[in-house]
Design an enzyme around this catalytic site. Structure first.
Site, PDB file in Angstrom:
ATOM      1  N   PHE A   1       8.304 -42.923   8.473  1.00 47.75           N
ATOM      2  CA  PHE A   1       7.689 -41.937   7.597  1.00 47.75           C
ATOM      3  C   PHE A   1       7.493 -40.589   8.272  1.00 47.75           C
ATOM      4  O   PHE A   1       7.362 -39.565   7.606  1.00 47.75           O
ATOM      5  CB  PHE A   1       6.359 -42.473   7.047  1.00 47.75           C
ATOM      6  CG  PHE A   1       5.188 -42.391   7.973  1.00 47.75           C
ATOM      7  CD1 PHE A   1       4.262 -41.361   7.870  1.00 47.75           C
ATOM      8  CD2 PHE A   1       4.968 -43.364   8.937  1.00 47.75           C
ATOM      9  CE1 PHE A   1       3.160 -41.292   8.705  1.00 47.75           C
ATOM     10  CE2 PHE A   1       3.875 -43.313   9.768  1.00 47.75           C
ATOM     11  CZ  PHE A   1       2.962 -42.275   9.665  1.00 47.75           C
ATOM     12  N   LYS A   2       7.503 -40.568   9.603  1.00 53.69           N
ATOM     13  CA  LYS A   2       7.298 -39.301  10.309  1.00 53.69           C
ATOM     14  C   LYS A   2       8.404 -38.291  10.002  1.00 53.69           C
ATOM     15  O   LYS A   2       8.200 -37.079  10.091  1.00 53.69           O
ATOM     16  CB  LYS A   2       7.208 -39.550  11.816  1.00 53.69           C
ATOM     17  CG  LYS A   2       6.186 -40.604  12.234  1.00 53.69           C
ATOM     18  CD  LYS A   2       4.777 -40.210  11.899  1.00 53.69           C
ATOM     19  CE  LYS A   2       3.778 -41.281  12.272  1.00 53.69           C
ATOM     20  NZ  LYS A   2       3.593 -41.492  13.699  1.00 53.69           N
ATOM     21  N   ASP A   3       9.599 -38.784   9.632  1.00 54.30           N
ATOM     22  CA  ASP A   3      10.697 -37.868   9.290  1.00 54.30           C
ATOM     23  C   ASP A   3      10.341 -36.960   8.118  1.00 54.30           C
ATOM     24  O   ASP A   3      10.790 -35.818   8.052  1.00 54.30           O
ATOM     25  CB  ASP A   3      11.947 -38.662   8.911  1.00 54.30           C
ATOM     26  CG  ASP A   3      12.622 -39.324  10.099  1.00 54.30           C
ATOM     27  OD1 ASP A   3      12.643 -38.720  11.180  1.00 54.30           O
ATOM     28  OD2 ASP A   3      13.130 -40.456   9.935  1.00 54.30           O
TER      29      ASP A   3
ATOM     30  N   THR B   1       6.486 -40.905  15.883  1.00 55.59           N
ATOM     31  CA  THR B   1       6.428 -39.440  15.906  1.00 55.59           C
ATOM     32  C   THR B   1       7.425 -38.877  16.904  1.00 55.59           C
ATOM     33  O   THR B   1       8.102 -37.880  16.637  1.00 55.59           O
ATOM     34  CB  THR B   1       5.006 -38.959  16.257  1.00 55.59           C
ATOM     35  OG1 THR B   1       4.138 -39.221  15.163  1.00 55.59           O
ATOM     36  CG2 THR B   1       4.987 -37.467  16.542  1.00 55.59           C
TER      37      THR B   1
ATOM     38  N   LEU C   1       8.387 -34.208   9.778  1.00 52.78           N
ATOM     39  CA  LEU C   1       8.949 -33.526  10.933  1.00 52.78           C
ATOM     40  C   LEU C   1      10.310 -32.900  10.685  1.00 52.78           C
ATOM     41  O   LEU C   1      10.676 -31.925  11.357  1.00 52.78           O
ATOM     42  CB  LEU C   1       8.987 -34.479  12.126  1.00 52.78           C
ATOM     43  CG  LEU C   1       7.584 -34.680  12.729  1.00 52.78           C
ATOM     44  CD1 LEU C   1       7.559 -35.838  13.707  1.00 52.78           C
ATOM     45  CD2 LEU C   1       7.107 -33.398  13.416  1.00 52.78           C
TER      46      LEU C   1
END
Length: 461
Positions: free
Chosen positions: A110-112, A143, A115
């Site tokens: 989910f960090k994509d 992350t 970011l």
């Protein structure tokens, strides 16, 4: 939009400055000076729009004044063109609940979602200023790889990512350490994620180093991360009826609290969210806090869901700031006490404010494995350990209809745990087929602030 620190004494900044600053100079976290509003009409309109289109509309009030609308739209659309699913965050049904798949970006987590956007915003703003930054970040697994993917080969930044040595999955580690870009530096710290996070915060607190090396952050201490995550609460809620006024509940596996605080932001903006289920693994400081009003640091225990192996949840400070009436002095005092004593008690008046919409549940490794196995046996769906924690927590708290569980990572990122539970190993996507054959590059350092700072100074020259 201006931004204020949760500790009250740092100067107000605009979005562009908050993006590059990361942590406030008083040690606090930046939050918007007010929450923009989404109307019922907005939610109805979103039902027929693409994810990038909704993302532009939701985030625009937070960035207006720092970037043109046309340029922001271009950056947002470029960010989500990197996802393999056209919906970006598709919703699938599971046992009367819904699962929001947040893992269709380049690094399968989910960090994509945040970011891919933040990396491009950094590039835009730093190019506009003709500046370069030194980015330092701590990761519990996801992350780091997402930040590295979004910032690799960019001339605007030298990137130093700290991860806890031996406490991330092999896929997570290799996604970081096999990137050969010259501007990427991986540091394995002989300690926990909390140790990594403390070193990063100490680097920001060193004013001479921070100024001289033009330090910036990509952790969820950076407001831009939270801002981008608000969007998938909006789109998921709309898909299950929020645009028609139906309240929605979310079960969120979280360790550092940034993921679920983004949901709080969506709720404050007007999305009808009835309940947040904070799903913890054996490192259950958030569950203990939400059920008792006491927040106490204990030792970090390794688990099957390592991205949640955290005992100091930085983003909780943002929620405390809200429930204490945005009183920065009170939050500064609370956080000082917490770091000095390792524990704080929050008054019952504030806890009553949370009780209406917040609940929590702890899920241990045995329950995590059993949940992965149960879901696979009955539905054929493979879920990763973090998502399993979210599913199990939702079941424990009780189904609030409709309930959306956030699936935070692709099961292949945690193949050992999934294979143990299901007897089958999930395949890595095609673009990672040779991940285990690539050469790794990282340095192992002791859990010492001065050693890490010296390493960064030497690398920068």
């Amino acid at each position: 939009m201006k931004y204020v620190s949760t500790r009250g004494s740092a100067p107000e900044l605009n979005f562009a400055d908050v993006l590059l600053a990361g942590l406030a100079t008083d040690g606090g976290l930046y939050v918007p000076e007010f929450w923009p509003s989404l109307t019922v009409g907005d939610l109805q309109r979103f039902a027929s729009m693409s994810y990038p289109q909704v993302a532009v509309d939701v985030m625009w009030p937070f960035v207006e004044g720092s970037i043109s609308r046309d340029e922001f739209e271009r950056i947002v659309h470029d960010s989500y063109a990197t996802f393999v699913n056209d919906e970006v965050v598709p919703l699938v049904e599971l046992d009367g609940m819904f699962v929001a798949e947040l893992f269709h970006g380049p690094t399968l987590a989910f960090k994509d979602i945040a970011l891919q956007l933040v990396g491009r915003l950094f590039d835009y703003e730093l190019t506009r200023r003709s500046e370069k930054v030194t980015i330092v970040g701590a990761t519990s697994g996801d992350t780091g790889s997402a930040a590295i993917d979004s910032l690799k080969d960019r001339e605007c930044a030298e990137v130093f990512i700290l991860h806890p040595y031996g406490r991330v999955s092999e896929v997570q580690r290799r996604q970081m350490t096999t990137v050969a870009s010259a501007n990427i530096h991986n540091i394995a710290i002989e300690g926990t994620f909390d140790d990594c996070q403390d070193i990063v915060k100490a680097l920001f607190a060193d004013n001479d180093f921070r100024t001289r090396r033009n330090l910036s952050a990509v952790n969820s201490i950076n407001w831009a991360r939270v801002m981008a995550q608000i969007v998938y609460y909006v789109t998921s809620a709309v898909k299950v009826g929020a645009h028609a006024g139906s309240p929605v509940a979310f079960s969120v596996p979280t360790g550092n609290f940034g993921n679920v605080f983004a949901g709080y932001g969506a709720q404050r903006m007007g999305v009808p969210i009835s309940q947040f289920v904070v799903a913890s693994n054996r490192n259950d400081i958030l569950t203990r806090f939400l059920t008792s009003g006491t927040m106490t640091i204990t030792d970090v225990q390794p688990s099957l869901s390592p991205s949640m192996d955290i005992q100091v949840s930085s983003n909780l400070e943002r929620l405390l700031f809200e429930i204490f009436g945005r009183n920065g002095a009170t939050i500064a005092e609370l956080m000082t006490e917490f770091r000095a004593e390792g524990t704080i008690d929050v008054e019952s008046a504030q806890m009553r404010l949370l009780a209406e919409h917040w609940s929590a549940a702890r899920v241990d490794d045995d329950e995590t494995t059993a949940t992965i196995a149960d879901v696979f046996t009955r539905t054929g769906m493979m879920i990763d350990p973090h998502t399993a924690v979210g599913v199990a927590a939702a079941r424990k708290v009780g189904r609030v209809s409709p309930m959306v569980v956030l699936a935070t990572a692709h099961p292949a990122k945690f193949g050992d745990a999934v294979e143990k539970a299901t007897g089958q190993r999930p395949d890595l996507p095609a673009h990672m087929h040779d991940l285990f054959e690539r050469s790794e590059r990282y340095d192992v350092l002791p859990n010492e602030f001065s050693t890490v700072r010296g390493f960064i100074e030497n690398a920068l020259g």
